[in-house]
Structures are given as C-alpha cells and as structure tokens.
Design a protein around this motif. Structure first.
Motif, short mmCIF file in Angstrom:
data_model
loop_
_atom_site.label_atom_id
_atom_site.label_comp_id
_atom_site.label_asym_id
_atom_site.label_seq_id
_atom_site.Cartn_x
_atom_site.Cartn_y
_atom_site.Cartn_z
N PRO A 1 0.84 -1.20 0.00
CA PRO A 1 0.00 0.00 0.00
C PRO A 1 0.88 1.26 0.00
CG PRO A 1 -0.08 -1.10 2.14
CD PRO A 1 0.69 -1.98 1.22
N GLU A 2 0.32 2.34 -0.45
CA GLU A 2 1.08 3.59 -0.60
C GLU A 2 1.73 4.02 0.72
OE1 GLU A 2 0.25 8.17 -1.91
OE2 GLU A 2 -0.90 6.60 -2.90
N TRP A 3 0.98 3.88 1.82
CA TRP A 3 1.54 4.31 3.12
C TRP A 3 2.77 3.50 3.48
CZ3 TRP A 3 2.33 1.13 7.23
CH2 TRP A 3 1.63 -0.07 7.27
N LEU A 4 2.79 2.21 3.14
CA LEU A 4 3.93 1.36 3.46
C LEU A 4 5.15 1.76 2.64
CD1 LEU A 4 5.15 -1.01 5.00
CD2 LEU A 4 4.20 -2.55 3.27
N ILE A 5 4.96 2.03 1.38
CA ILE A 5 6.07 2.49 0.52
C ILE A 5 6.64 3.79 1.07
CG2 ILE A 5 6.64 3.35 -1.80
CD1 ILE A 5 4.41 1.38 -2.81
N LYS A 6 5.77 4.71 1.42
CA LYS A 6 6.20 6.02 1.95
C LYS A 6 6.95 5.85 3.27
CE LYS A 6 4.42 10.46 3.45
NZ LYS A 6 3.26 11.18 3.93
N GLU A 7 6.40 5.03 4.17
CA GLU A 7 7.03 4.85 5.49
C GLU A 7 8.37 4.12 5.38
OE1 GLU A 7 6.30 6.35 8.22
OE2 GLU A 7 4.43 7.19 7.49
N ARG A 8 8.47 3.17 4.46
CA ARG A 8 9.76 2.50 4.26
C ARG A 8 10.80 3.49 3.76
NH1 ARG A 8 8.44 -3.42 1.60
NH2 ARG A 8 8.34 -4.52 3.59
N ALA A 9 10.40 4.38 2.85
CA ALA A 9 11.32 5.40 2.34
C ALA A 9 11.75 6.33 3.46
CB ALA A 9 10.66 6.18 1.20
N THR A 10 10.80 6.72 4.30
CA THR A 10 11.11 7.58 5.45
C THR A 10 12.08 6.90 6.38
OG1 THR A 10 8.94 8.64 5.32
CG2 THR A 10 10.11 8.81 7.42
N GLN A 11 11.83 5.63 6.66
CA GLN A 11 12.71 4.87 7.56
C GLN A 11 14.11 4.74 6.97
OE1 GLN A 11 11.81 4.24 10.50
NE2 GLN A 11 13.22 2.72 11.27
N ALA A 12 14.21 4.54 5.66
CA ALA A 12 15.51 4.45 5.00
C ALA A 12 16.27 5.77 5.13
CB ALA A 12 15.33 4.08 3.53
N GLU A 13 15.56 6.88 4.99
CA GLU A 13 16.20 8.20 5.14
C GLU A 13 16.69 8.41 6.57
OE1 GLU A 13 17.06 10.64 2.95
OE2 GLU A 13 16.53 9.13 1.46
N VAL A 14 15.88 7.99 7.53
CA VAL A 14 16.26 8.11 8.94
C VAL A 14 17.53 7.30 9.21
CG1 VAL A 14 15.57 7.50 11.30
CG2 VAL A 14 13.95 8.65 9.79
N ARG A 15 17.57 6.09 8.69
CA ARG A 15 18.76 5.24 8.89
C ARG A 15 19.99 5.87 8.23
NH1 ARG A 15 15.17 0.41 7.66
NH2 ARG A 15 14.58 -0.33 9.72
N LYS A 16 19.81 6.39 7.03
CA LYS A 16 20.93 7.02 6.31
C LYS A 16 21.45 8.23 7.10
CE LYS A 16 20.00 7.88 2.01
NZ LYS A 16 19.82 8.39 0.63
#
Length: 132
Positions: free
Chosen positions: A98-113
C-alpha cells in the motif's frame, strides 16, 4: 544472620515484551501471574510450543510488526495499523505494497541514512579532537 531474598519478578506485560510476543495472545496462566527472572530465562532458553507458535505466526506486537515491515512504530500508526498482526497479515501487506507502506519505508531508509551520517560525522570529530 542471612536474609533470604525473594526472586525478582516482573509483570506479565514486561515478560511478554522481553519475549517479543503479544501479551493478549499468551496463555492465561502466563498473563495472570508474575514471571520470575529464572522463568523468563527458561522461556528464552527453551521456548515452549505456545511461545514458538506465537513467535512464528503471531499475532505480533507493534514493535515486531514494525520491524518486519521495515517501518517505525509511528509509521504503523500513520498507516492506520493499530492492532497486532499475524505473520500472514504482515506478508499480505508486503505483497500489497500500500502507498503508506512504501512512503514509510522510504522515510525509515532516510532516517537510517541520516543516523549513519551523524555517527560518521561524530566519529570524525572525535578522531580530530584526539589528534589535537
């Protein structure tokens, strides 16, 4: 005169959290009594069938759901996931994307980076301070 210490105990909710399982899905005798440190260690070392089943199939608590989906707990809430999910439900979400999951995964990846960048910056700063 030696004092006999009683064993350290914890609430079932604390023990469930340490075991990584959803409290409401545990057996009644686990939920209704205190858990000693020795009992917790025994459960971790030799998990009974109910614990193995919960860990494998769920329902899983939110921290476990978030980790399995690669998002934060806050991201789950933003996505409308407020309840414990089973492994099957988690896999279905991964398939649906779902769109929210794609968005949240991207956000989490940015946070980790960003976390890695800050750690690296702090390490370089500490290294430069040692040299001076």
């Amino acid at each position: 005169m030696t004092q006999h210490q009683s064993p350290q105990t914890m609430k079932p909710a604390t023990a469930a959290k340490k075991l990584g399982v959803y409290l409401e899905a545990t057996p009644a005798d686990f939920r209704e009594g205190a858990v000693s440190r020795a009992e917790l260690n025994q459960l971790q070392a030799e998990p009974p069938q109910w614990l193995q089943d919960l860990r494998a199939n769920g329902p899983h608590p939110r921290p476990v759901v978030a980790a399995k989906l690669g998002v934060s707990i806050a991201g789950l809430a933003r996505g409308g996931v407020t309840e414990a999910l089973t492994t099957e439900q988690i896999e279905a979400l991964k398939q649906e994307q779902p769109e929210w999951l794609i968005k949240e995964r991207a956000t989490q990846a940015e946070v980790r980076k960003e976390t890695v960048r800050i750690k690296k910056k702090n390490a370089e700063k500490a290294e430069n301070t040692e040299r001076d």
